[in-house]
Design an enzyme around this catalytic site. Structure first.
Site, PDB file in Angstrom:
ATOM      1  N   ASP A  55      -3.377  12.318   0.109  1.00 29.73           N
ATOM      2  CA  ASP A  55      -4.555  13.114  -0.263  1.00 29.73           C
ATOM      3  C   ASP A  55      -4.875  14.202   0.754  1.00 29.73           C
ATOM      4  O   ASP A  55      -5.381  15.258   0.397  1.00 29.73           O
ATOM      5  CB  ASP A  55      -5.783  12.209  -0.433  1.00 29.73           C
ATOM      6  CG  ASP A  55      -5.804  11.524  -1.798  1.00 29.73           C
ATOM      7  OD1 ASP A  55      -5.112  12.002  -2.717  1.00 29.73           O
ATOM      8  OD2 ASP A  55      -6.523  10.515  -1.942  1.00 29.73           O
TER       9      ASP A  55
ATOM     10  N   ASP B 258      -4.882   3.690  -3.093  1.00 30.04           N
ATOM     11  CA  ASP B 258      -6.021   4.560  -3.357  1.00 30.04           C
ATOM     12  C   ASP B 258      -5.584   6.017  -3.512  1.00 30.04           C
ATOM     13  O   ASP B 258      -6.418   6.919  -3.480  1.00 30.04           O
ATOM     14  CB  ASP B 258      -7.053   4.434  -2.219  1.00 30.04           C
ATOM     15  CG  ASP B 258      -8.472   4.651  -2.713  1.00 30.04           C
ATOM     16  OD1 ASP B 258      -8.625   5.092  -3.875  1.00 30.04           O
ATOM     17  OD2 ASP B 258      -9.419   4.396  -1.959  1.00 30.04           O
TER      18      ASP B 258
ATOM     19  N   ASP C 265       0.879  -1.158   0.000  1.00 26.33           N
ATOM     20  CA  ASP C 265       0.000   0.000   0.000  1.00 26.33           C
ATOM     21  C   ASP C 265       0.929   1.224   0.000  1.00 26.33           C
ATOM     22  O   ASP C 265       2.148   1.085   0.166  1.00 26.33           O
ATOM     23  CB  ASP C 265      -0.885  -0.046   1.262  1.00 26.33           C
ATOM     24  CG  ASP C 265      -1.774   1.177   1.382  1.00 26.33           C
ATOM     25  OD1 ASP C 265      -2.282   1.657   0.355  1.00 26.33           O
ATOM     26  OD2 ASP C 265      -1.954   1.665   2.510  1.00 26.33           O
TER      27      ASP C 265
ATOM     28  N   ASP D 268      -1.895  -1.051   5.671  1.00 27.15           N
ATOM     29  CA  ASP D 268      -2.356  -0.533   6.964  1.00 27.15           C
ATOM     30  C   ASP D 268      -3.866  -0.360   7.042  1.00 27.15           C
ATOM     31  O   ASP D 268      -4.435  -0.356   8.122  1.00 27.15           O
ATOM     32  CB  ASP D 268      -1.711   0.837   7.234  1.00 27.15           C
ATOM     33  CG  ASP D 268      -2.287   1.891   6.302  1.00 27.15           C
ATOM     34  OD1 ASP D 268      -3.164   2.665   6.733  1.00 27.15           O
ATOM     35  OD2 ASP D 268      -1.908   1.919   5.121  1.00 27.15           O
TER      36      ASP D 268
ATOM     37  N   ASP E 196      -0.119   5.093   1.142  1.00 27.17           N
ATOM     38  CA  ASP E 196      -0.348   6.025   2.257  1.00 27.17           C
ATOM     39  C   ASP E 196      -0.269   5.296   3.600  1.00 27.17           C
ATOM     40  O   ASP E 196      -0.851   4.223   3.759  1.00 27.17           O
ATOM     41  CB  ASP E 196      -1.739   6.658   2.136  1.00 27.17           C
ATOM     42  CG  ASP E 196      -1.847   7.566   0.916  1.00 27.17           C
ATOM     43  OD1 ASP E 196      -0.849   8.200   0.568  1.00 27.17           O
ATOM     44  OD2 ASP E 196      -2.937   7.633   0.312  1.00 27.17           O
TER      45      ASP E 196
END
Length: 241
Positions: A19, A99, A8, A179, A10
């Site tokens: 973001d 994402d 992942d 996470d 972030d």
């Protein structure tokens, strides 16, 4: 012997949410309440589209955004870990499923010279419009009820593995490092020989624990990490084998 590392981005590779970090570019470093409260669960990408439009309307330019994004700190130990993976690329294929968006991840990895560590990055496509505003799109469409509308990480992982198999590449083990809540869906797809590495104290660790309490534990092994040094210790064991 080849291992697949799935990261992942972030709160995993970087120690922040890319973001929300971009809000530092907004006037007075904050968003108007109306915009902030417009987020609807499962529709983060649309919300970020409105945030980027607001920044564009307030004259925030690409170079300012880039300068801001490249100040995000990496997670403790992550620089050493990515260096180690880069030195052992014959053993490790390495992908990001995130994402965030293509522009942010590209800026951050290139600024730190880590873009070559990763074979592929799967994230929401983003680009600057003719008016200089950052626009972002959903990564794909899917039918998974557990995941946000724009991205099912299990689907991404499954399609990547299928594509690799067609090319004659299969993996001894998949190591999934993440996470967040949206990392649970791909973790439940992992097999007995694979390993999930949730970050200590974050949503993914709590959700994996909850599944075990509900007597429907994940199939794969689980190894919790608090700094990327923990991840590196595990990968060194793999290399030595």
């Amino acid at each position: 012997m080849k291992f697949l590392l799935v990261f992942d981005f972030d709160h995993t590779i970087i120690d922040e949410n890319s973001d929300t970090w971009i809000v530092k570019c907004a006037p007075e470093r904050k968003l108007p309440n109306g915009l902030r409260n417009s987020y609807q669960p499962g529709h983060w990408t649309e919300y970020m589209g409105r945030v980027f439009a607001y920044l564009g309307d307030n004259g925030v330019k690409e170079d300012e955004m880039k300068r801001t994004m490249t100040t995000i700190p990496f997670t403790a130990g992550m620089v050493d870990l990515l260096g180690f993976i880069g030195e052992n690329k014959e053993l490790f294929d390495c992908i990001i499923v995130s994402d965030s968006n293509t522009v942010f991840i590209d800026w951050i990895l290139k600024a730190a010279d880590f873009h070559e560590v990763f074979d592929e990055v799967f994230t929401n496509p983003a680009a600057f419009s003719s008016t200089g505003c950052l626009t972002v799109q959903n990564f794909h469409a899917h039918h998974c009820a557990k995941c946000p509308k724009n991205l099912c990480k299990r689907k991404v992982l499954k399609e990547f593995l299928d594509k690799q198999l067609e090319r004659g590449v299969s993996y001894t083990q998949i190591v999934y490092i993440g996470d967040g809540g949206n990392d649970l869906c791909p973790v439940t797809f992992l097999k007995k020989n694979d390993i999930a590495m949730p970050r200590q104290g974050y949503t993914l660790e709590k959700k994996i624990s909850q599944l075990a309490q509900d007597l429907s534990p994940v199939q794969c092994s689980v190894l919790v990490w608090s700094s990327a040094t923990d991840i590196m210790s595990y990968l060194k064991l793999l290399v030595e084998e």
